[in-house]
Every structure is written in structure tokens, then in C-alpha cells.
Design a protein around this motif. Structure first.
Motif, short mmCIF file in Angstrom:
data_model
loop_
_atom_site.label_atom_id
_atom_site.label_comp_id
_atom_site.label_asym_id
_atom_site.label_seq_id
_atom_site.Cartn_x
_atom_site.Cartn_y
_atom_site.Cartn_z
N GLY A 384 0.80 -1.22 0.00
CA GLY A 384 0.00 0.00 0.00
C GLY A 384 0.83 1.26 0.00
N ASN A 385 2.02 1.20 -0.58
CA ASN A 385 2.87 2.39 -0.65
C ASN A 385 3.67 2.30 -1.93
N GLY A 386 3.38 3.18 -2.89
CA GLY A 386 4.19 3.19 -4.09
C GLY A 386 3.43 3.54 -5.35
N LYS A 387 4.15 3.37 -6.46
CA LYS A 387 3.59 3.72 -7.76
C LYS A 387 3.47 2.49 -8.68
N GLY A 388 4.27 1.46 -8.36
CA GLY A 388 4.29 0.28 -9.23
C GLY A 388 3.73 -0.94 -8.54
N LEU A 389 3.49 -1.96 -9.36
CA LEU A 389 2.96 -3.22 -8.85
C LEU A 389 4.00 -4.32 -9.04
N ALA A 390 3.85 -5.41 -8.31
CA ALA A 390 4.78 -6.52 -8.45
C ALA A 390 4.08 -7.84 -8.23
N SER A 396 7.33 -17.97 -11.80
CA SER A 396 7.44 -19.43 -11.69
C SER A 396 6.11 -20.11 -12.00
N TYR A 397 5.02 -19.36 -11.99
CA TYR A 397 3.69 -19.93 -12.26
C TYR A 397 2.99 -19.10 -13.32
N PRO A 398 3.55 -19.10 -14.56
CA PRO A 398 3.00 -18.21 -15.60
C PRO A 398 1.55 -18.51 -15.92
N GLU A 399 1.15 -19.79 -15.76
CA GLU A 399 -0.24 -20.15 -16.08
C GLU A 399 -1.22 -19.43 -15.15
N ILE A 400 -0.73 -19.02 -14.00
CA ILE A 400 -1.59 -18.30 -13.05
C ILE A 400 -1.33 -16.79 -13.14
N LYS A 402 -0.19 -14.99 -15.42
CA LYS A 402 -0.53 -14.29 -16.68
C LYS A 402 -1.86 -13.54 -16.57
N HIS A 403 -2.76 -14.04 -15.75
CA HIS A 403 -4.05 -13.37 -15.60
C HIS A 403 -3.90 -12.01 -14.90
N PHE A 404 -2.87 -11.93 -14.06
CA PHE A 404 -2.63 -10.66 -13.35
C PHE A 404 -1.87 -9.69 -14.25
N THR A 405 -0.90 -10.21 -15.00
CA THR A 405 -0.18 -9.31 -15.91
C THR A 405 -1.13 -8.81 -17.00
N TYR A 406 -2.03 -9.69 -17.44
CA TYR A 406 -3.01 -9.29 -18.45
C TYR A 406 -3.90 -8.16 -17.91
N ALA A 407 -4.37 -8.36 -16.68
CA ALA A 407 -5.24 -7.34 -16.06
C ALA A 407 -4.51 -6.01 -15.96
N LEU A 477 -6.57 -5.23 -9.37
CA LEU A 477 -5.71 -6.30 -9.88
C LEU A 477 -6.15 -7.65 -9.32
N ILE A 478 -6.45 -7.67 -8.03
CA ILE A 478 -6.90 -8.92 -7.39
C ILE A 478 -8.22 -9.36 -8.02
N TYR A 479 -9.11 -8.40 -8.15
CA TYR A 479 -10.44 -8.70 -8.69
C TYR A 479 -10.33 -9.33 -10.09
N PHE A 480 -9.64 -8.64 -10.99
CA PHE A 480 -9.52 -9.16 -12.37
C PHE A 480 -8.69 -10.42 -12.42
N GLY A 481 -7.57 -10.43 -11.71
CA GLY A 481 -6.66 -11.58 -11.73
C GLY A 481 -7.35 -12.83 -11.22
N LEU A 482 -8.03 -12.71 -10.10
CA LEU A 482 -8.70 -13.89 -9.53
C LEU A 482 -9.81 -14.41 -10.43
N LEU A 483 -10.58 -13.49 -11.05
CA LEU A 483 -11.61 -13.93 -11.97
C LEU A 483 -11.01 -14.67 -13.17
#
Ligand code: ZN
Length: 491
Positions: A384-390, A396-400, A402-407, A477-483
Motif C-alpha cells: 500500500g505504498n508506491g507507484k508500481g505493482l509486483a 514461476s507460475y506463468p499459467e496463473i 498471466k491473468h494478473f499481468t493481463y489485467a 488487480l486482485i479482482y480481475f486476476g482472480l476472476l
């Protein structure tokens, strides 16, 4: 192609979240998220009402009730013990009534005996599991406080510390790159150092590293405090020693250097220990809509315990109301979302993290779903402090992931850093590491490029230490990634 179909629902939804397309008012209320919501939750969690959320304390249990009440309001299913939201475990805690005192009597340059009283939180922090009372005595520096014969290392060799107050270091004299790191790890625990000091006859200690830390052990007769640079320098200077050089030599040569220090110290603590208290994880679920896939679960978690109150409230905002708030906002949106997840999503707000990862350890030993049905575990700590996401470990788990990077690429558009998961070789420091060590696929969502100063385990870790705009984006990010993960037919 499948990817495109998969995201169609979410993209349409994204228009209602971020775009200007026409829709009915109820939908726009349901799936919007604002900084106001983030600040509202963060303000509540960090308020004096919850007393810094020290795991096991009445304030913590009250904050757990509050989170559960929000889950209930949003229709999130209870997944704790006996149909409740709470999964209980043993968690002793110590109530610290005031900040106590630390003072040092020594001979100054003018050859006068002086007594210097130090201040909390500028110069020292009271020990969070200190026994109650006052001790005074002579000081002995014992390096890292480690006796490891099998590693040929003993900070206590040839030095008598009976009845003395010790000064020792946090951590290890080696880092994660050392070939024997796994053998060193047991000596990294504060509980070990305390036990070893007591076994050698110490009556108390000054622990070098000035912060609140409940991840220690309570010992009835022992009084201790955490000290910062000012106190350390006073003590070493009065003894004619160069602290920095001494510490560096121990680390560089892996050779202990323990000695008596000049002067006397007085430490006071005013505490009460509660040995039989219990704490809890707060667990809720959004059940998947697909008859088969709903038996698979994605876990997302954050510790919601903090470091309590040391005579001053420790609001524990960035660490880790931030992670809890991010997940709460996302959970609320997911619960009210017109796009439903096919797989189930389990939200765990862990207790006891600050006391030694107690809640996550209890969960992996008493899981609500078989491990093989868990798609992955995503942890949030200090998000909760910053400008970027990580996405730490996400590579190590691109199949998972990728949904967050896509979002992020399509809807959020922040810079996003990623890394590969690394095996946990040192002392585990996060709930995510507990899942990794127990064979779960686990990665962490983080924020980067901090824009505010970080007050780790400090009274100034309050709501002002947060940047709500990034927290809004983390929740999205959580919302879109998890969906995306929950509805991925290829997983
Ligand atoms: Zn934390």
C-alpha cells in the motif's frame, strides 16, 4: 482464441468499472471501488479501538469480528470452525502497559558519572514479551548471542555473563549465500537467542534493532528492550570501542568477539503475560459456480495482526492493514460481481504472523481444502505504498500469473515487476513462505517505488503512511486476476 473468449466477460465488466458505457445504477455501485472505501477500512483497522491488533489480544479479536461482519454483509461464506469465520489457535501474548524506561550510567569525557535516560520511540522500544519489573546491572556484549559448536562458533566462549545484562545483535553473522545457511537458520530465531542468554545466566538484555517485535518468548524473570544507534553508540563509545568495526569483523571473519562493557544499565518494563490466550484466522469463501471446478480453490491471504500497543498505539497500517484492505475491497467486488468465478476463492486474514507465522502455520496443518485442490496461494504483506505493482514469485507460475499481468496491461496500466519464486533457505518471514515450504504454489502481490517513508513496526505506521490510489489498483488487480484464474478452462 480461448484466451480472448475467456476475457470477454471481464473486458465487458472492465468497461463498467473504468469506462463510460451506459448501465444501470445498481451495477455501477456494486462494482466500483474508490479511495474512500480504502481509507474507510484502513482507518477502522488502525483505530485505537483495535489497539494495534496484537494477535491473541482483545483488540485483535475485536478486529477479527469486524472483518467477519463485513464478509457476512457481502454474503461471503464462513469457512472457519463450526460454521463461523474463525479458525482458532493458541497464541499467548503480553500486554505492555507503558513504554517503561532504559537508562545508562557511565563516565563521560569530562570524567563525570552521568545517567542518560532514553526516549521511546526515538532511541529504544520496550520488549514486547519482557517480564515486568526493573533490572540494573553491568553490560556484556555477546555478538550474535549464538552457541553453535557444530559450526565452530560460540559468542559465549570464555566470558561469564551470570547476573549481567547482555547486548546482542539481531540476525546471523552469515547471509543467505553462506554454504551452511541451513545449519545456521535455527540460531536466527529470537526465541533461541533468549533461551541461550538465559541458559548462560543473563538477567536481561538490550537487543540491537529498534522496533516493536512480538515474535519473541516471554520469560517471567527477564526484562529486556530493543535499542537503536544512539544507545549502542553511547555504550560502545563510553567503553572506548568502535561498534561498527567490531560488528563488521565478527561478520567478515566469522569469529566471535565478546567483552564486558563499561557502565551500568537500568531497564524497566510494566507488562502482564496471558499464557492461555487464543487467536484466530478469519476465513471466508466465494464458492465457484461450476459444479466440477468449484472443488478447486484459489487462496488469497494477508495477515491482519499488527504489533499492538507499547504505551503508544502501533497502528500497523502498511504492515499489514494495507494487504487486508486490498483483499477486502476485492472480496467485496467479487461477491457483488455480475461475472461469477467458476472455481472457488478462499480469503484468509491470518492472525499470529507477527508472533512467528502462527496463523498460516496452523492453517497449513489444518487446511480447509486438500492441498491438491488448491490452485495457488497469493499473499499480500505491506502492499500500500508506491507507484508500481509486483508479482513476486509470479514468473514461476506463468499459467496463473498471466491473468494478473493481463489485467495490469489492459486495465490498470502501472509498471509491474515480476520475479521467480525462490526456495526458502533462511528463516521464513511471510505467510506466503509457510505455504511455499509446505508444497503450495505461492506468490506475492506487492507494491514498488514507494512514495512515502516506511515506518516498520513503529507508531508512525499509520494511515498517512499509505498511498490509497495504489491500493485501489491492487484491489482491482486482485479482482480481475482472480476472476481470470477462476474462469480459466485451460488450467
Ligand atoms: Zn507483515
Amino acid at each position: 482464441m480461448i484466451q480472448i473468449i475467456l476475457y470477454t466477460g471481464i473486458i465487458l465488466l472492465s468497461w463498467s468499472l473504468f469506462g463510460n458505457c451506459q448501465q444501470n445504477k445498481a451495477d455501477s455501485i456494486l462494482i466500483s471501488i474508490s479511495e474512500k472505501e480504502i481509507i474507510e477500512y484502513a482507518t477502522k483497522l488502525t483505530s485505537a479501538e483495535f489497539d494495534g491488533r496484537l494477535s491473541g489480544s482483545p483488540g485483535y479479536l475485536k478486529s477479527a469480528q469486524w472483518i467477519a461482519s463485513k464478509f457476512e454483509e457481502w454474503g461471503i461464506k464462513p469457512m472457519g470452525d463450526n460454521g463461523s469465520y474463525f479458525q482458532y489457535f493458541d497464541n499467548a501474548y503480553t500486554k505492555v502497559f507503558d513504554s517503561g524506561s532504559v537508562s545508562y550510567q557511565f563516565i563521560n569525557e569530562k570524567v563525570n558519572i552521568v545517567e542518560k535516560k532514553y526516549h521511546f520511540p526515538e532511541e529504544y522500544f520496550p520488549g514486547q514479551n519482557s517480564g515486568s519489573g526493573t533490572i540494573d546491572g553491568e553490560l556484556v556484549y555477546v555478538g550474535f548471542g549464538i552457541t553453535a559448536p557444530e559450526l565452530g562458533y560460540d559468542d559465549y566462549e570464555g566470558i561469564d555473563v551470570k547476573g549481567k545484562i547482555l547486548v546482542f545483535e539481531y540476525g546471523l553473522p552469515v547471509n543467505g549465500e553462506n554454504k551452511d545457511i541451513e545449519k545456521w537458520v535455527p540460531y536466527d530465531y529470537h526465541q533461541y537467542k533468549f533461551k541461550n542468554a538465559i541458559a548462560h545466566g543473563a538477567i536481561g538484555w538490550l537487543y540491537i534493532n529498534k522496533l516493536a517485535n512480538p515474535n519473541t518468548s516471554y520469560n517471567y524473570d527477564i526484562v529486556y528492550a530493543h535499542i537503536g544507534d544512539e544507545v549502542v553508540n553511547d555504550i560502545f563509545n563510553a567503553s572506548g570501542k568502535n561498534y561498527k568495526e567490531i560488528r563488521e569483523n565478527i561478520v567478515n571473519n566469522l569469529k566471535p568477539n565478546s567483552f564486558e562493557l563499561i557502565g551500568k544499565v537500568t531497564i524497566t518494563a510494566n507488562t502482564k503475560h496471558f499464557e492461555d490466550s487464543k487467536s484466530c484466522n478469519v476465513i471466508g469463501m466465494i464458492e465457484g459456480t461450476d459444479p466440477t471446478l468449484k472443488s478447486e480453490v484459489i487462496i488469497i491471504g494477508a495477515h491482519h495482526d499488527g504489533v499492538g500497543n507499547l504505551g503508544k498505539l502501533l497502528p500497523s497500517a502498511l504492515d499489514n492493514a494495507s494487504g487486508v484492505v486490498d483483499i477486502m475491497a476485492a472480496a467485496r467486488m467479487l461477491a457483488q460481481s455480475p461475472v461469477k468465478p467458476k472455481r472457488s476463492i478462499l480469503f484468509i486474514m491470518f492472525g499470529g504472523e507477527e508472533c512467528g507465522l502462527l496463523g498460516s502455520t496452523f492453517y497449513v496443518n489444518n487446511p480447509k481444502f486438500p492441498k491438491k485442490k488448491v490452485v495457488c496461494m497469493i499473499n499480500l504483506d505491506m502492499v500500500g505504498n508506491g507507484k508500481g505493482l509486483a508479482l513476486w514469485g509470479g514468473e514461476s507460475y506463468p499459467e496463473i500469473s498471466k491473468h494478473f499481468t493481463y489485467a495490469n496491461t489492459h486495465f490498470i496500466r502501472r509498471t509491474m515487476r515480476t520475479s521467480e519464486a525462490r526456495p526458502v533457505k533462511t528463516r521464513p518471514r511471510t505467510d506466503g513462505a509457510v505455504f511455499t515450504m509446505n508444497g503450495y504454489k505461492s506468490f506475492a502481490i506487492g507494491t514498488t517505488d514507494g512514495v512515502k517513508p516506511v515506518y516498520y513496526h513503529h507508531p508512525l505506521d499509520n494511515v498517512d503512511a499509505l498511498t490509497p490510489d495504489i491500493m485501489v489498483d491492487v484491489a482491482k488487480l486482485i479482482y480481475f486476476g482472480l476472476l481470470g484464474v477462476a474462469n480459466d478452462d485451460e488450467l
